[in-house]
Design a protein around this motif. Structure first.
Motif, short mmCIF file in Angstrom:
data_model
loop_
_atom_site.label_atom_id
_atom_site.label_comp_id
_atom_site.label_asym_id
_atom_site.label_seq_id
_atom_site.Cartn_x
_atom_site.Cartn_y
_atom_site.Cartn_z
N ILE A 112 0.91 -1.18 -0.12
CA ILE A 112 0.03 -0.02 -0.01
C ILE A 112 0.90 1.15 0.00
N VAL A 113 0.67 2.14 -1.09
CA VAL A 113 1.67 3.10 -1.29
C VAL A 113 1.34 4.26 -0.21
N GLY A 114 2.62 4.59 0.51
CA GLY A 114 2.27 5.62 1.35
C GLY A 114 2.41 5.07 2.86
N LEU A 115 2.27 4.07 3.06
CA LEU A 115 2.45 3.41 4.57
C LEU A 115 3.76 3.22 4.81
N THR A 116 4.15 3.43 6.02
CA THR A 116 5.62 3.01 6.30
C THR A 116 5.42 2.31 7.82
N GLY A 117 6.72 1.81 8.12
CA GLY A 117 6.98 1.23 9.54
C GLY A 117 6.04 0.17 9.89
N LYS A 118 5.50 0.16 10.92
CA LYS A 118 4.57 -1.06 11.35
C LYS A 118 3.21 -1.18 10.45
N ASP A 119 2.87 -0.22 10.23
CA ASP A 119 1.62 0.05 9.36
C ASP A 119 1.78 -0.67 7.91
N ALA A 120 2.98 -0.32 7.29
CA ALA A 120 3.50 -1.08 6.13
C ALA A 120 3.56 -2.68 6.31
N ALA A 121 4.06 -2.86 7.35
CA ALA A 121 4.49 -4.40 7.65
C ALA A 121 3.12 -5.21 7.62
N ASN A 122 2.30 -4.55 8.48
CA ASN A 122 1.10 -5.29 8.92
C ASN A 122 -0.08 -5.06 8.04
N THR A 123 -0.26 -4.23 6.91
CA THR A 123 -1.45 -3.96 6.10
C THR A 123 -0.91 -4.01 4.71
N TYR A 124 -1.68 -4.95 3.85
CA TYR A 124 -1.28 -5.01 2.56
C TYR A 124 -2.79 -5.56 1.85
N GLY A 125 -2.39 -5.66 0.50
CA GLY A 125 -3.66 -6.09 -0.44
C GLY A 125 -3.68 -7.27 -0.88
N LEU A 126 -4.59 -8.07 -1.06
CA LEU A 126 -4.77 -9.42 -1.87
C LEU A 126 -5.78 -9.09 -2.99
N SER A 127 -5.07 -9.27 -4.34
CA SER A 127 -6.19 -9.05 -5.16
C SER A 127 -6.88 -10.08 -5.39
N GLU A 128 -8.44 -9.80 -6.08
CA GLU A 128 -9.14 -10.79 -6.38
C GLU A 128 -9.07 -10.76 -8.17
N LYS A 129 -9.78 -11.44 -8.67
CA LYS A 129 -9.86 -11.31 -10.24
C LYS A 129 -9.71 -9.86 -10.84
N ILE A 130 -9.03 -9.44 -11.52
CA ILE A 130 -9.09 -7.90 -12.00
C ILE A 130 -9.05 -8.03 -13.59
N THR A 131 -10.28 -7.69 -14.01
CA THR A 131 -10.55 -7.85 -15.55
C THR A 131 -11.03 -6.60 -16.22
N LEU A 132 -10.90 -6.73 -17.84
CA LEU A 132 -11.65 -5.68 -18.42
C LEU A 132 -13.15 -5.93 -18.57
N ASP A 133 -13.66 -6.93 -17.97
CA ASP A 133 -15.11 -7.39 -18.42
C ASP A 133 -16.22 -6.30 -17.76
N LYS A 134 -17.30 -6.54 -18.14
CA LYS A 134 -18.50 -5.78 -17.78
C LYS A 134 -18.24 -5.54 -16.13
N GLN A 135 -18.44 -4.37 -15.71
CA GLN A 135 -18.73 -3.95 -14.27
C GLN A 135 -19.89 -3.62 -13.95
N ASP A 136 -20.66 -4.51 -12.90
CA ASP A 136 -21.73 -4.26 -12.70
C ASP A 136 -21.97 -2.86 -11.48
N PHE A 137 -23.24 -2.45 -11.52
CA PHE A 137 -23.41 -1.66 -10.37
C PHE A 137 -22.99 -2.10 -9.09
N GLN A 138 -22.50 -1.11 -8.09
CA GLN A 138 -21.97 -1.53 -6.79
C GLN A 138 -22.57 -1.09 -5.69
#
Length: 666
Positions: free
Chosen positions: A256-282
């Protein structure tokens, strides 16, 4: 024409003038001959207008009238709910207009049918395609709505999808603002489109802390950290760079861009499927109660899950179950239902079960919910489409067989037939999944009092019908109106018909035809004076050739039933009476002519959207009469009479209703 009718016609100067006009038009048609089909159509229209204005016609079929709406109050009616003040809450949100969504322009209009006055209500979130239901104290719970508009195939330029954000810190939650960037080891970046709060980690099941299972820590030995389960939240992200290079079908870990120190070590992203398919309402998690007295939205705790196209249904204990909907990344909810408690204003997990969006769920005997299979569409064709009885206490689902055209229940109408004591549920019309051209005239009724309930065919509608609106009337009939034969009125397929269904004879009979076409995003509800108001319509196209994009229908029409034309000036009248039902479950009202009162019904006010109205129900009441009063007895069964505000109607032997008296049942 009979002699009596002819004499009556001659005695009325207005009728003579109309007849002369009609004969004059007929003469023009004869002179014009075959070269003037427009003149013939004009003559037919003139005669039709004359015919439907006659008292005899209206006494048999009823009549329609337009509501005069000042321009600044015209809106896209997506939701409509009758409040115990007698006013109607019309909720548009962004109203299926992305420009309004982008501008943060959200609409709610409060209409007083009695005075025909309007008021704009400040709307704090986009309640477009939310869920709503009546609460025991008379407030209206509104939950969910729109976080993002859809992008169709070919419109998606930047890959998008879900990013699960993990927080392994047991000390604090992490808040990430909209626009936070997630970077892969290869340097590919995605940006979040919403704020997200990631809860702190919690101790793992069975964890015993730093001492561990083996006992005390020896001197000089560092204590092992207690195992935790990382906090998790999900947010929709889009690629920073356009094109296919940002597409990924594999799960990967992102800094995660901008996090440092313990925050950067403890917090991260795990991607799901990321596509160019139709994107429904959210969807959104937002929830509010609308206060009918203060006439404003009041915030309550948000739902645990974001929802777009959810159903909210009141339970026998006054709580509310929220079911289905598209989530915060546009995926249909897998069955993570939740329950709202109006006393604490908080949500808790409910029994897990999957349904398509806007499922029609009706509270029935023993507190079970009956699913008619009516729904509004999102979800696979082979999941959650079968009707059945859902026991919330055991979370078991008993399928109910016998439904004809079972693959055409999308955009169908359904209701708990009057009186509710009969425990009969009806489904009417519907179409194939998605943008299918198929529609069915089928109706079917199931008797839930039977040991092994089975759907049985009812009388067919005049034609295949999607988006039919159905309203329970005080005389135990069901008024059905409008709809279209094709998806969203495509190919000019709006249906300008209305009819009454009689549950006792299991038959339809004709009603006056509406003059405004209505399909997707339309509503109809019973007013306290016994009339029916209709709102909205969102056609895909405005022409038969499907070349001109459709425009939202902002006109409103009100249907006056035949009984009010026959005997409206001499309808039963109730006066006085309590505003709250006593512990003895009885209520007494003054009336000058108790002998004219034949039936009494307690009717729950509607909250309707997308042809789904799980609120309306009509309960038969015990009735005793005195010299100048009538007393009604209300059944003591919360599954039959859930807590809340109700309209009390009485009718005479001809089915003429009184104006409603409002009473709260606790």
């Amino acid at each position: 024409m009979s002699r009596n009718a002819e004499n009556k016609y001659r005695k009325n100067p207005r009728n003579r003038a109309t007849r002369r006009a009609a004969l004059g038009v007929g003469g023009i048609v004869v002179l014009a001959g075959l070269n003037a089909p427009a003149a013939v159509e004009f003559a037919d229209a003139e005669y039709h207008e004359y015919k439907i204005a006659q008292p005899e016609y209206q006494a048999k079929y009823g009549s329609w009238s337009r509501v005069d709406i000042p321009a600044k109050y015209r809106t896209n009616a997506i939701h409509a709910a009758l409040l115990h003040t007698g006013k109607v809450l019309i909720v548009a949100g962004s109203g299926n207009e992305q420009r309004k969504f982008n501008a943060g322009s959200f609409d709610t209009v409060l209409w007083d049918p009695k005075a025909n006055t309007f008021k704009k209500i400040p709307t704090p979130a986009d309640f477009f395609c939310s869920g709503h239901t009546q609460l025991p104290d008379g407030r209206l719970l509104v939950a969910g709505g729109t976080a993002r508009y859809e992008l169709l195939d070919g419109e998606v330029k930047r890959a998008g999808g879900g990013m699960r954000v993990k927080n392994e810190s047991a000390v604090k939650a992490v808040f990430l603002k909209k626009g936070t960037r997630f970077r892969s080891p290869a340097g590919v970046e995605y940006v979040s489109r919403f704020d997200v709060t990631v809860p702190k980690a919690r101790p793992a099941a069975g964890a015993v802390g730093a001492v561990g299972a083996a006992g005390a820590v020896r001197p000089g030995q560092a204590a092992a950290p207690a195992p935790v389960v990382a906090g998790e939240a999900r947010v929709f992200v889009e690629a920073v760079e356009a094109g296919p290079l940002s597409v990924t079908e594999k799960q990967a870990q992102y800094d995660i861009v901008g996090l440092t120190g313990k925050d950067a070590a403890n917090t991260y992203g795990l991607s799901e499927k990321i596509t160019l398919d139709k994107q429904d309402f959210q969807g959104i998690r937002t929830a509010y109660e609308f206060d009918p007295v203060a006439e404003r939205y009041v915030p309550v705790d948000p739902m645990q899950k974001a929802r777009w196209y959810p159903t909210l249904v009141g339970l026998d204990d006054g709580r509310v179950l929220a079911v289905s909907g598209l989530d915060d990344v546009g995926m249909i909810d897998p069955g993570d239902n939740e329950i709202y408690d109006p006393r604490t204003k908080k949500w808790s997990p409910g029994p897990k079960r999957y349904f398509p969006t806007y499922p029609a769920l009706f509270l029935t005997k023993g507190g079970k919910l009956f699913y008619t299979s009516s729904n509004a569409g999102y979800g696979p064709a082979d999941q959650g489409r079968e009707p059945g009885l859902w026991d919330l206490r055991t979370n078991t689902f008993r399928k109910v067989p016998g439904l004809r055209d079972p693959d055409e229940t999308e955009t169908s109408s359904s209701l708990l037939l009057p009186p509710a004591q009969d425990q009969k549920v009806m489904i009417l019309g519907g179409g194939g999944v998605g943008e299918s051209r198929r529609s069915t005239p089928r109706t079917a009724v199931v008797d839930l009092k039977q040991d092994n309930p089975v759907f049985k065919d009812g009388p067919d509608l005049p034609q295949g019908t999607r988006y039919l609106n159905s309203v329970i009337m005080p005389d135990d009939s069901v008024f059905t109106t409008n709809g279209s034969e094709d998806y969203r009125g495509r190919s000019a397929s709006n249906i300008f018909k209305a009819q009454f269904y009689d549950p006792k004879s299991n038959a339809f009979h004709e009603a006056a035809a509406p003059t405004v076409g209505r399909n997707y995003h339309s509503e109809a509800l019973l007013l306290p004076d016994g009339r029916v108001a209709t709102f909205g319509s969102d056609p895909l196209f405005d022409d038969q050739q499907n070349t001109k994009l459709g425009h939202f229908e902002q006109r409103m029409e009100v249907f006056t039933p035949p009984a009010l034309h026959r005997n409206g000036k001499n309808r039963p009248v109730l006066e006085g009476g309590p505003r709250e039902l006593g512990k003895d479950r009885r209520a007494t009202y003054r009336t000058d002519h108790p002998e004219r009162v034949a039936k009494a019904r307690l009717m729950r006010p509607s909250a309707v959207t997308h042809t789904t109205d799980v609120e309306q129900r009509s309960i038969e009441l015990g009735l005793t009469k005195d010299t100048h009063s009538v007393t009604v007895d209300v059944p003591d069964d919360r599954a039959l009479v859930p807590p809340g505000w109700y309209m009390l109607f009485v009718t005479d032997a001809q089915g003429t209703p009184s104006e409603a008296r409002w009473i709260q049942v606790k």
